[in-house]
Design a protein around this motif. Structure first.
Motif, PDB file in Angstrom:
ATOM      1  N   LEU A 271       0.850  -1.186   0.000  1.00 16.10           N
ATOM      2  CA  LEU A 271       0.000   0.000   0.000  1.00 16.10           C
ATOM      3  C   LEU A 271       0.887   1.236   0.000  1.00 16.10           C
ATOM      4  CD1 LEU A 271      -2.855  -0.774   2.567  1.00 16.10           C
ATOM      5  CD2 LEU A 271      -2.864  -1.074   0.093  1.00 16.10           C
ATOM      6  N   SER A 272       0.562   2.188  -0.866  1.00 13.34           N
ATOM      7  CA  SER A 272       1.331   3.432  -0.957  1.00 13.34           C
ATOM      8  C   SER A 272       0.383   4.612  -1.044  1.00 13.34           C
ATOM      9  CB  SER A 272       2.237   3.411  -2.195  1.00 13.34           C
ATOM     10  OG  SER A 272       3.142   2.333  -2.149  1.00 13.34           O
ATOM     11  N   PHE A 273       0.881   5.772  -0.661  1.00 12.02           N
ATOM     12  CA  PHE A 273       0.126   7.011  -0.791  1.00 12.02           C
ATOM     13  C   PHE A 273       0.762   7.830  -1.893  1.00 12.02           C
ATOM     14  CE2 PHE A 273      -0.749  11.491   0.333  1.00 12.02           C
ATOM     15  CZ  PHE A 273      -2.140  11.440   0.330  1.00 12.02           C
ATOM     16  N   ILE A 274      -0.026   8.232  -2.878  1.00  6.95           N
ATOM     17  CA  ILE A 274       0.500   8.986  -4.016  1.00  6.95           C
ATOM     18  C   ILE A 274      -0.071  10.403  -4.057  1.00  6.95           C
ATOM     19  CG2 ILE A 274       0.899   6.919  -5.429  1.00  6.95           C
ATOM     20  CD1 ILE A 274      -1.739   7.681  -6.930  1.00  6.95           C
ATOM     21  N   TYR A 275       0.725  11.309  -4.581  1.00  6.96           N
ATOM     22  CA  TYR A 275       0.265  12.674  -4.832  1.00  6.96           C
ATOM     23  C   TYR A 275       1.146  13.279  -5.915  1.00  6.96           C
ATOM     24  CZ  TYR A 275       4.197  14.036  -1.799  1.00  6.96           C
ATOM     25  OH  TYR A 275       5.450  14.182  -1.240  1.00  6.96           O
ATOM     26  N   ARG A 276       0.699  14.346  -6.516  1.00  2.00           N
ATOM     27  CA  ARG A 276       1.456  14.968  -7.603  1.00  2.00           C
ATOM     28  C   ARG A 276       2.736  15.616  -7.070  1.00  2.00           C
ATOM     29  NH1 ARG A 276      -0.737  15.978 -12.857  1.00  2.00           N
ATOM     30  NH2 ARG A 276       1.144  17.243 -13.019  1.00  2.00           N
ATOM     31  N   LYS A 277       3.811  15.484  -7.837  1.00  3.61           N
ATOM     32  CA  LYS A 277       5.075  16.103  -7.439  1.00  3.61           C
ATOM     33  C   LYS A 277       4.977  17.625  -7.441  1.00  3.61           C
ATOM     34  CE  LYS A 277       8.174  12.379  -8.924  1.00  3.61           C
ATOM     35  NZ  LYS A 277       9.222  11.956  -9.872  1.00  3.61           N
ATOM     36  N   ASP A 278       4.132  18.162  -8.317  1.00  5.55           N
ATOM     37  CA  ASP A 278       4.004  19.623  -8.387  1.00  5.55           C
ATOM     38  C   ASP A 278       2.852  20.141  -7.536  1.00  5.55           C
ATOM     39  OD1 ASP A 278       1.808  18.772  -9.807  1.00  5.55           O
ATOM     40  OD2 ASP A 278       2.294  19.823 -11.667  1.00  5.55           O
ATOM     41  N   TYR A 279       2.338  19.281  -6.658  1.00  3.79           N
ATOM     42  CA  TYR A 279       1.203  19.673  -5.814  1.00  3.79           C
ATOM     43  C   TYR A 279       1.610  20.815  -4.883  1.00  3.79           C
ATOM     44  CZ  TYR A 279      -2.642  19.235  -2.459  1.00  3.79           C
ATOM     45  OH  TYR A 279      -3.715  19.488  -1.649  1.00  3.79           O
ATOM     46  N   VAL A 280       0.752  21.838  -4.810  1.00  5.08           N
ATOM     47  CA  VAL A 280       0.998  22.952  -3.893  1.00  5.08           C
ATOM     48  C   VAL A 280       0.547  22.495  -2.506  1.00  5.08           C
ATOM     49  CG1 VAL A 280       0.480  25.344  -3.339  1.00  5.08           C
ATOM     50  CG2 VAL A 280       0.644  24.636  -5.728  1.00  5.08           C
TER      51      VAL A 280
END
Length: 294
Positions: A271-280
Motif C-alpha cells: 500500500l502506498s500514498f501517491i500525490y502529484r510532485k508539483d502539488y501545492v
C-alpha cells in the motif's frame, strides 16, 4: 502561451472566481456541469470562457459533442489555476487563523484500506484537526490515479507501485491476500468463476498474474464494484476470489468461506500514498502526510 508573462489589463476577467470556474468546467467535463455546480446560468459561464480566451489570445477548451477538452494551453492554465486557488485559500486560512489548521482535504483509497488501514489514521487526524473538511473517495485504483493526476484528489492510497513520473509515492504498509471459496476443497481453477473488480484493480491483477504462473487463464470472470458484494457471492457459492486476508478472516470464523494460502510472491501487496510532485502543499495536506508517516 506563457501564463506568467501574460499582460493582465485593468478590468481583466482574471480573478479567483475565473480560476474556480475553469476548474469546475474541467472536473465536471462540461460548461453545463460547471454552471450547475457553481449556481450560474450556462450562458454566463460560456460568455466568461469566451472573454477569458479573448483576453489571453488563445483557446482554453476544445468544444466537442460530449463536452469540452483542454487544449495544450488550457492544460497549462488549469494547472496554474489549481495552484493559485490552493495557495489563495491556504493563505487566507493561515492569516485568519495562524494556529488553526483548516481547509479541504480530498483523499482517494482502496475499499479494503478504507475498512482496515485508514480508519485509525482518519480518527487521529480528525481529532487533531477538526476544522479540516475531509472527503474520502473509494474506487478503482486507475480512477483514483487519474483523479490525482487531474488535481481532483489531493492524494490517494493505492495498492501498487505506480509508475508515473508526475507522482510522488510514500510506502505505507503491506496487505496480506488469500483465495476464498465456499468449499474447503481446493477450487477447480479451470472451471470455477472468478469474482473480481473491474480491470485496473490490484487484486484482479494479482489473480491474473497467479493464474498466468500456473499457465491458466481466468475462467468466466464476474465483475463487482464493492468488496462486500464479492464476499457475499463467494459465501453463496457463485465463485472464488482473491481478497485481503483481514476481510476473509471475518467470514472464515463463521465458516462462511474457506481460505487458501497463495504462493509467497502473490500473497501480499504494497500500500502506498501517491500525490502529484508539483502539488501545492497546504497545511491540511502536510499534516495528513505527517500522520500517515507516523
Amino acid at each position: 502561451m506563457d501564463i506568467s508573462n501574460t499582460d493582465i489589463k485593468r478590468g481583466s476577467i482574471m480573478n479567483i472566481d475565473t480560476f474556480k470556474m475553469v476548474i469546475a468546467i474541467v472536473q465536471t467535463g462540461s460548461i453545463s456541469g460547471a454552471a450547475q455546480q457553481l449556481g450560474y446560468a450556462q450562458s454566463n459561464i460560456s460568455a466568461k470562457v469566451h472573454q477569458l480566451e479573448s483576453e489571453l489570445k488563445t483557446t482554453i477548451f476544445y468544444r466537442t459533442n460530449r463536452g469540452v477538452v483542454l487544449t495544450p494551453d488550457g492544460k497549462k492554465f488549469y494547472k496554474r489555476a489549481i495552484e493559485i486557488v490552493n495557495l489563495t485559500e491556504d493563505t487566507i486560512h493561515q492569516l485568519q487563523s495562524p494556529t488553526m489548521v483548516a481547509g479541504d482535504l480530498h483523499i482517494g483509497t482502496l475499499q479494503s484500506a478504507s475498512e482496515s488501514y485508514l480508519p485509525p489514521i482518519l480518527v487521529k487526524y480528525h481529532h487533531k484537526f477538526p476544522r479540516v473538511k475531509l472527503a474520502i473517495a473509494t474506487g478503482n485504483p486507475l480512477e483514483n490515479i487519474h483523479q490525482v493526476l487531474n488535481y481532483e484528489l489531493d492524494g490517494a492510497v493505492v495498492g501498487e507501485n505506480v509508475d508515473e513520473s508526475e507522482l510522488e509515492s510514500i510506502p505505507l504498509t503491506t496487505e496480506e491476500l488469500c483465495l476464498v471459496s465456499a468449499s474447503p476443497e481446493i477450487p477447480d481453477l479451470d472451471h470455477t468463476p472468478f469474482l473480481v473488480f473491474s480491470p485496473g484493480c490490484i487484486y484482479r491483477e494479482v489473480a491474473e498474474d497467479w493464474l498466468k504462473s500456473l499457465n491458466k487463464t481466468m475462467h468466466h470472470p464476474i465483475e463487482f464494484n464493492y468488496l462486500d458484494g464479492i464476499m457475499a457471492s463467494v459465501c453463496a457459492g457463485l465463485g472464488i476470489g482473491i481478497v485481503p486476508k483481514h476481510k476473509a478472516e471475518l467470514f472464515a470464523k463463521e465458516k462462511l468461506v474457506y481460505m487458501t494460502e497463495l504462493p509467497k510472491e502473490f500473497s501480499s501487496i504494497q500500500l502506498s500514498f501517491i500525490y502529484r510532485k508539483d502539488y501545492v502543499i497546504n497545511r491540511p495536506f502536510s499534516e495528513f502526510v505527517n500522520v500517515l508517516q507516523k
